[in-house]
Design a protein around this motif. Structure first.
Motif, PDB file in Angstrom:
ATOM      1  N   VAL A  94      61.241  17.429  55.912  1.00 44.44           N
ATOM      2  CA  VAL A  94      59.942  17.710  55.295  1.00 44.44           C
ATOM      3  C   VAL A  94      60.057  17.726  53.773  1.00 44.44           C
ATOM      4  N   ILE A  95      61.049  18.447  53.254  1.00 44.39           N
ATOM      5  CA  ILE A  95      61.213  18.545  51.799  1.00 44.39           C
ATOM      6  C   ILE A  95      61.657  17.199  51.223  1.00 44.39           C
ATOM      7  N   LYS A  96      62.437  16.456  51.971  1.00 44.91           N
ATOM      8  CA  LYS A  96      62.856  15.122  51.505  1.00 44.91           C
ATOM      9  C   LYS A  96      61.639  14.232  51.285  1.00 44.91           C
ATOM     10  N   TRP A  97      60.687  14.263  52.218  1.00 43.57           N
ATOM     11  CA  TRP A  97      59.457  13.469  52.057  1.00 43.57           C
ATOM     12  C   TRP A  97      58.688  13.902  50.819  1.00 43.57           C
ATOM     13  N   LYS A  98      58.633  15.200  50.577  1.00 40.72           N
ATOM     14  CA  LYS A  98      57.932  15.703  49.393  1.00 40.72           C
ATOM     15  C   LYS A  98      58.613  15.231  48.109  1.00 40.72           C
ATOM     16  N   LEU A  99      59.945  15.287  48.098  1.00 45.98           N
ATOM     17  CA  LEU A  99      60.698  14.920  46.894  1.00 45.98           C
ATOM     18  C   LEU A  99      60.659  13.420  46.647  1.00 45.98           C
ATOM     19  N   GLU A 100      60.638  12.625  47.715  1.00 44.74           N
ATOM     20  CA  GLU A 100      60.620  11.166  47.568  1.00 44.74           C
ATOM     21  C   GLU A 100      59.378  10.679  46.826  1.00 44.74           C
ATOM     22  N   ILE A 149      79.936  16.269  43.828  1.00 40.85           N
ATOM     23  CA  ILE A 149      78.684  16.312  43.072  1.00 40.85           C
ATOM     24  C   ILE A 149      78.490  17.714  42.492  1.00 40.85           C
ATOM     25  N   ASP A 150      78.317  17.793  41.198  1.00 35.50           N
ATOM     26  CA  ASP A 150      78.139  19.081  40.537  1.00 35.50           C
ATOM     27  C   ASP A 150      76.704  19.576  40.728  1.00 35.50           C
ATOM     28  N   HIS A 151      76.570  20.786  41.263  1.00 38.17           N
ATOM     29  CA  HIS A 151      75.241  21.321  41.575  1.00 38.17           C
ATOM     30  C   HIS A 151      74.390  21.515  40.331  1.00 38.17           C
ATOM     31  N   GLU A 152      74.994  21.971  39.248  1.00 41.65           N
ATOM     32  CA  GLU A 152      74.229  22.230  38.032  1.00 41.65           C
ATOM     33  C   GLU A 152      73.649  20.938  37.470  1.00 41.65           C
ATOM     34  N   LEU A 153      74.469  19.882  37.410  1.00 41.17           N
ATOM     35  CA  LEU A 153      73.976  18.600  36.912  1.00 41.17           C
ATOM     36  C   LEU A 153      72.935  18.007  37.858  1.00 41.17           C
ATOM     37  N   LEU A 154      73.166  18.171  39.160  1.00 36.86           N
ATOM     38  CA  LEU A 154      72.210  17.651  40.137  1.00 36.86           C
ATOM     39  C   LEU A 154      70.852  18.326  39.996  1.00 36.86           C
ATOM     40  N   MET A 155      70.840  19.638  39.852  1.00 36.84           N
ATOM     41  CA  MET A 155      69.577  20.365  39.722  1.00 36.84           C
ATOM     42  C   MET A 155      68.844  19.984  38.437  1.00 36.84           C
ATOM     43  N   LYS A 156      69.593  19.649  37.380  1.00 36.40           N
ATOM     44  CA  LYS A 156      68.948  19.163  36.157  1.00 36.40           C
ATOM     45  C   LYS A 156      68.190  17.866  36.436  1.00 36.40           C
ATOM     46  N   GLY A 157      68.810  16.988  37.224  1.00 40.04           N
ATOM     47  CA  GLY A 157      68.152  15.733  37.572  1.00 40.04           C
ATOM     48  C   GLY A 157      66.916  15.955  38.425  1.00 40.04           C
ATOM     49  N   VAL A 158      67.017  16.854  39.414  1.00 40.91           N
ATOM     50  CA  VAL A 158      65.872  17.135  40.279  1.00 40.91           C
ATOM     51  C   VAL A 158      64.735  17.753  39.466  1.00 40.91           C
ATOM     52  N   ILE A 200      68.883  15.469  53.655  1.00 42.68           N
ATOM     53  CA  ILE A 200      68.470  15.323  52.259  1.00 42.68           C
ATOM     54  C   ILE A 200      69.627  14.900  51.359  1.00 42.68           C
ATOM     55  N   SER A 201      70.865  14.908  51.864  1.00 38.90           N
ATOM     56  CA  SER A 201      72.030  14.595  51.036  1.00 38.90           C
ATOM     57  C   SER A 201      72.000  13.193  50.434  1.00 38.90           C
ATOM     58  N   PRO A 202      71.642  12.141  51.196  1.00 38.51           N
ATOM     59  CA  PRO A 202      71.573  10.806  50.583  1.00 38.51           C
ATOM     60  C   PRO A 202      70.606  10.721  49.419  1.00 38.51           C
ATOM     61  N   LEU A 203      69.448  11.388  49.540  1.00 39.58           N
ATOM     62  CA  LEU A 203      68.469  11.370  48.451  1.00 39.58           C
ATOM     63  C   LEU A 203      69.018  12.100  47.232  1.00 39.58           C
ATOM     64  N   LEU A 204      69.672  13.244  47.435  1.00 41.24           N
ATOM     65  CA  LEU A 204      70.255  13.985  46.316  1.00 41.24           C
ATOM     66  C   LEU A 204      71.367  13.175  45.653  1.00 41.24           C
ATOM     67  N   ALA A 205      72.155  12.469  46.457  1.00 45.21           N
ATOM     68  CA  ALA A 205      73.211  11.617  45.897  1.00 45.21           C
ATOM     69  C   ALA A 205      72.613  10.489  45.064  1.00 45.21           C
ATOM     70  N   ASN A 206      71.510   9.924  45.539  1.00 43.00           N
ATOM     71  CA  ASN A 206      70.812   8.879  44.785  1.00 43.00           C
ATOM     72  C   ASN A 206      70.305   9.405  43.445  1.00 43.00           C
ATOM     73  N   ILE A 207      69.752  10.611  43.476  1.00 42.82           N
ATOM     74  CA  ILE A 207      69.240  11.218  42.243  1.00 42.82           C
ATOM     75  C   ILE A 207      70.386  11.428  41.254  1.00 42.82           C
ATOM     76  N   PHE A 208      71.516  11.918  41.745  1.00 43.32           N
ATOM     77  CA  PHE A 208      72.653  12.188  40.861  1.00 43.32           C
ATOM     78  C   PHE A 208      73.145  10.906  40.196  1.00 43.32           C
ATOM     79  N   LEU A 209      73.341   9.846  40.990  1.00 41.90           N
ATOM     80  CA  LEU A 209      73.844   8.597  40.421  1.00 41.90           C
ATOM     81  C   LEU A 209      72.775   7.859  39.625  1.00 41.90           C
TER      82      LEU A 209
END
Length: 419
Positions: A94-100, A149-158, A200-209
């Motif tokens: 559900v959250i993945k659809w919202k974030l996409e 994947i660093d959580h702090e950097l990932l959350m900055k991207g999100v 949701i991990s693939p989407l978060l990985a995409n955001i990070f890269l």
């Protein structure tokens, strides 16, 4: 839908939870730490899915621990997966659809992994075209990408992509979820890694890269070409010197993002697409693998002439993996089945192999199907007593005659891979 309560403060509809469960059920994944299976949830959705919607919509949803599992890799090593519970996977969907909705318009045109409307074949086709235009390729391999994947950097991207507080809250909770290790001990989050196996991990990985590589590369090399599918990255260059310089710059950039380049698997490849263009050294690599395909010089027909082209075809690793799968099926021992049942057993698998690996240079699959036909010949010998005391080729000859009379019995026979 079975839920009749009024909508809560967080904009999550009841129907979205049910739709997410149907998607999770279609994938048929294994249960998490609670042992609750998809069948159990489907048998009583009011008991299991209503709390998911109620807590998601009120902001009180907290994920359970993630069950660690391991699967074998092609090189014989093990890959660790993190498997959330069924209800957690529903919530993540559900959250993945919202974030996409916020990410899709920002992703690079050269990014193909887990993006709606794009496929692995699209990435392979673009790579094939770029290999014809550029003589050098950098095949990048990131060491333990999902685990580092660093959580702090990932959350900055999100946070850059969306300001929705409930999305940020749930993403952060999933990143901090503990992991139940193989030895049954509970490991708390250490601020790095997103488990492979999470929805949701693939989407978060995409955001990070997207921020760590795509935007950086496009800014520093606006004329540069690359393809990325999740953490599989191919970069194209015109000269060997340019490839070396870009590789060093990429390694430095990944280090800044707290990632490490696996130098033992990363390589610079020469794309030889004619007899005249020879690589400057015998030590230079002449092939690379990308998404189950091997790119290397091959003879191709171009404008009525046979030439050398740098083209993709099914890799040897993929063929070996499928041959091992056929060996584990023990087709030759299923003498209690008739040949129509054997064909039905292999049908869905064979369709999947041909649809994916037959997209480019289908003829390279002949060796794999030759092994499969040989196993079918062994099945004939075990099935019919009259062949057991005769040489093996007698049973195989019977299979050849059947393929002539019924060329569409097996899917691969219908595509020309006859015994």
């Amino acid at each position: 839908m079975i839920f009749n309560e009024k909508q809560k403060t967080v904009p999550i509809e009841r129907g979205e939870v049910w739709k997410a469960f149907k998607e999770v059920r279609a994938k048929g994944e294994s249960p998490g730490v609670d042992g609750i299976t998809i069948v159990t949830v489907a048998s009583n959705p009011r008991k299991y899915l209503y709390p998911v919607w109620n807590r998601l919509a009120s902001g009180s949803y907290y994920p359970q621990a993630i069950r660690q599992a391991e699967i074998p890799k092609a090189d014989g090593s093990k890959r660790l997966l993190g498997i959330p519970t069924v209800t957690d996977r529903v919530a993540q969907t559900v959250i993945k659809w919202k974030l996409e909705k916020y990410t899709i318009k920002h992703f690079s045109a050269n990014s193909f992994g887990y993006i709606e409307g794009k496929s692995q074949h699209d990435a392979i086709e673009q790579c094939r075209i770029n290999c014809l235009k550029h003589r050098w390729v950098i095949d990048l391999d990131i060491k333990g990408f999902f685990d580092n994947i660093d959580h702090e950097l990932l959350m900055k991207g999100v946070k850059w992509l969306t300001k929705e507080k409930y999305i940020l809250m749930y993403v952060e909770r999933w990143l901090k979820a503990p992991v139940l290790l193989l030895n049954k001990t509970l490991k708390e989050s250490d601020g790095i890694g997103t488990p492979q196996g999470g929805v949701i991990s693939p989407l978060l990985a995409n955001i990070f890269l997207h921020f760590a590589f795509d935007m950086w590369f496009s800014k520093n090399y606006p004329e540069g070409k690359f393809e990325r599918y999740a953490d599989d990255i191919i970069v194209h260059c015109d000269t060997f010197t340019e490839a070396q310089e870009r590789l060093n710059a990429i390694e430095q950039r990944l280090n800044e993002c707290k990632l490490e380049l696996n130098r033992s698997k990363t390589k610079i490849v020469h794309c030889q697409n004619s007899h005249k263009r020879q690589s400057p050294s015998q030590d230079v690599k002449r092939s690379f693998d990308f998404l189950g395909y091997t790119f290397k010089p091959r003879y191709v027909m171009f404008k009525g002439k046979i030439r050398v082209g740098f083209t993709p075809a099914m890799s040897r690793k993929s063929q070996k993996r499928i041959n091992e799968l056929c060996f584990k099926l023990k087709i030759q021992r299923m003498s209690h089945f008739n040949i129509h049942q054997i064909a039905g057993l292999l049908r869905s698998k064979t369709i999947g192999w041909i649809n994916y690996y037959g997209k480019f240079r289908k003829s390279e699959m002949r060796g794999m199907f030759r092994v499969l036909n040989f196993r079918l010949g062994q099945w004939v010998r075990n099935k019919y007593r009259r062949f057991r005391k005769k040489p093996w080729y007698c049973a195989y000859k019977w299979l050849v005659e059947v393929s002539k009379d019924f060329p569409s019995l097996f899917v691969h026979w219908d595509h020309g891979f006859l015994p």
